[in-house]
Design an enzyme around this catalytic site. Structure first.
Site, PDB file in Angstrom:
ATOM      1  N   GLN A 194       9.660   1.808  16.493  1.00 20.36           N
ATOM      2  CA  GLN A 194      10.034   0.615  15.719  1.00 20.36           C
ATOM      3  C   GLN A 194      11.483   0.718  15.236  1.00 20.36           C
ATOM      4  O   GLN A 194      12.255  -0.251  15.309  1.00 20.36           O
ATOM      5  CB  GLN A 194       9.096   0.459  14.525  1.00 20.36           C
ATOM      6  CG  GLN A 194       9.540  -0.575  13.507  1.00 20.36           C
ATOM      7  CD  GLN A 194       8.536  -0.791  12.406  1.00 20.36           C
ATOM      8  OE1 GLN A 194       7.597  -1.538  12.572  1.00 20.36           O
ATOM      9  NE2 GLN A 194       8.726  -0.143  11.259  1.00 20.36           N
ATOM     10  N   ALA A 222       0.872  -1.203   0.000  1.00 21.58           N
ATOM     11  CA  ALA A 222       0.000   0.000   0.000  1.00 21.58           C
ATOM     12  C   ALA A 222       0.892   1.230   0.000  1.00 21.58           C
ATOM     13  O   ALA A 222       0.754   2.134   0.821  1.00 21.58           O
ATOM     14  CB  ALA A 222      -0.958   0.000   1.192  1.00 21.58           C
ATOM     15  N   HIS A 266       6.879   6.049   1.399  1.00 22.00           N
ATOM     16  CA  HIS A 266       7.683   4.850   1.121  1.00 22.00           C
ATOM     17  C   HIS A 266       8.702   5.130   0.013  1.00 22.00           C
ATOM     18  O   HIS A 266       9.852   4.721   0.085  1.00 22.00           O
ATOM     19  CB  HIS A 266       6.796   3.697   0.638  1.00 22.00           C
ATOM     20  CG  HIS A 266       5.898   3.117   1.685  1.00 22.00           C
ATOM     21  ND1 HIS A 266       4.540   3.261   1.653  1.00 22.00           N
ATOM     22  CD2 HIS A 266       6.166   2.384   2.780  1.00 22.00           C
ATOM     23  CE1 HIS A 266       3.997   2.636   2.682  1.00 22.00           C
ATOM     24  NE2 HIS A 266       4.969   2.092   3.386  1.00 22.00           N
TER      25      HIS A 266
HETATM   26  O1  PAF Z   1       6.805  -0.584   9.239  1.00 21.50           O
HETATM   27  C1  PAF Z   1       6.289  -1.527   8.607  1.00 21.50           C
HETATM   28  O2  PAF Z   1       5.710  -1.382   7.528  1.00 21.50           O
HETATM   29  C2  PAF Z   1       6.329  -2.929   9.213  1.00 21.50           C
HETATM   30  O3  PAF Z   1       6.247  -2.871  10.612  1.00 21.50           O
HETATM   31  C3  PAF Z   1       7.568  -3.734   8.762  1.00 21.50           C
HETATM   32  C4  PAF Z   1       8.849  -3.111   9.238  1.00 21.50           C
HETATM   33  C5  PAF Z   1       7.574  -3.853   7.245  1.00 21.50           C
HETATM   34  C6  PAF Z   1       7.487  -5.150   9.346  1.00 21.50           C
HETATM   35  O4  PAF Z   1       6.351  -5.820   8.935  1.00 21.50           O
END
Ligand code: PAF
Length: 265
Positions: A155, A34, A39
């Site tokens: 994260q 998506a 990104h």
């Molecule tokens: O940030 C994300 O999109 C997800 O947490 C990742 C790092 C791809 C792991 O599934």
């Protein structure tokens, strides 16, 4: 030449091994698909850091709790591949669940100290699922460098800690948050928002940028109040983490949970 999409770890590894044999440095950007402009900025950053860029697209079941949006999470592999071709990515790894979790999808890695609090207080399963899948993806791709967005700031810290603890020798780079013209952090979950909700969502960054001028308990409490007054339904947290010099927020707008963060003075 069209962009190669690898469905199995074995096929991907053959390609990466061939690149490495030619002396190429390989960058990796893990995603759940998506894809949006945020990104793509990570892909561009990855291209600056290496000769070849691999992107994974996999909606990872182990980081979703049963009541969360795993089933409805937006999926558009063909659209994603088109976007990735436009920014010069070299390979896409889009594995099946069985390829990544041959013994069944469950978390078998534990996130470290960076996972304490914030997201974990509300999504206790989340970081174990993330480190489980990222560790497996790292083993499949064997990158020299990997890029993660700063939008998921906690994260990013959890991944850095995992890489250091396991001595994986992968350089981890944080990509700056991409925002729309009103400062709203780009997110795949923004697709869930109605027009009205989108307007409210655009207040979130203003509130945390304001707190970040000089974070204090009082300002954080005021910020929570302002987020609710703007029309959000619930604030999971708005917090300052001095060790990261960051103000971080997670709040609910209808059924959509948005997160954001910014650096503080
Ligand atoms: O940030 C994300 O999109 C997800 O947490 C990742 C790092 C791809 C792991 O599934």
């Amino acid at each position: 030449m069209s962009l190669a999409v690898y469905k199995t770890r074995a096929d991907l590894q053959a390609q990466v091994a061939a690149w490495k044999a030619q002396g190429h440095r390989v960058a990796f950007v893990p995603t759940m698909g998506a894809l949006h402009a945020g990104h793509l900025s990570l892909m561009r950053l990855a291209k600056e850091k290496a000769d070849k860029v691999v992107v994974s697209i996999f909606v990872n079941p182990t980081q979703f709790a049963p009541h969360e949006d795993f089933d409805t999470y937006p999926r558009d592999l063909d659209g994603d591949v088109k976007l990735l071709s436009s920014v010069g990515v070299d390979a896409v790894y889009a594995p099946s669940e069985a390829d990544l979790y041959p013994e069944g999808a469950k978390s078998d890695q534990e996130a470290g100290a960076a996972a304490a609090g914030l997201e974990s207080a509300f999504r206790p399963h989340f970081f174990d699922g993330v480190v489980t899948v990222v560790y497996r993806l790292f083993k499949a791709v064997q990158p020299d460098v990997a890029v993660f967005g700063e939008k998921d700031f906690q994260q990013l810290q959890v991944i850095r800690e995992m890489v250091a603890d396991k001595g994986l020798g992968i350089e981890i780079i944080g990509g700056p948050i991409a925002r729309d013209e009103f400062g709203l952090a780009l997110s795949s979950r923004n697709a869930y928002l109605s027009e009205g909700e989108l307007e409210i969502a655009r207040m979130l960054n203003q509130v945390i940028f304001n707190v970040a001028q000089g974070p204090s308990e009082e300002r954080l409490a005021e910020a929570e109040e302002m987020i609710l007054q703007a029309g959000f339904d619930k604030v999971d947290y708005v917090a300052y983490r001095p060790e990261w010099k960051r103000v971080l927020v997670a709040a609910w707008l209808g059924k959509t949970r948005l997160i954001d963060n910014c650096s503080a003075q």
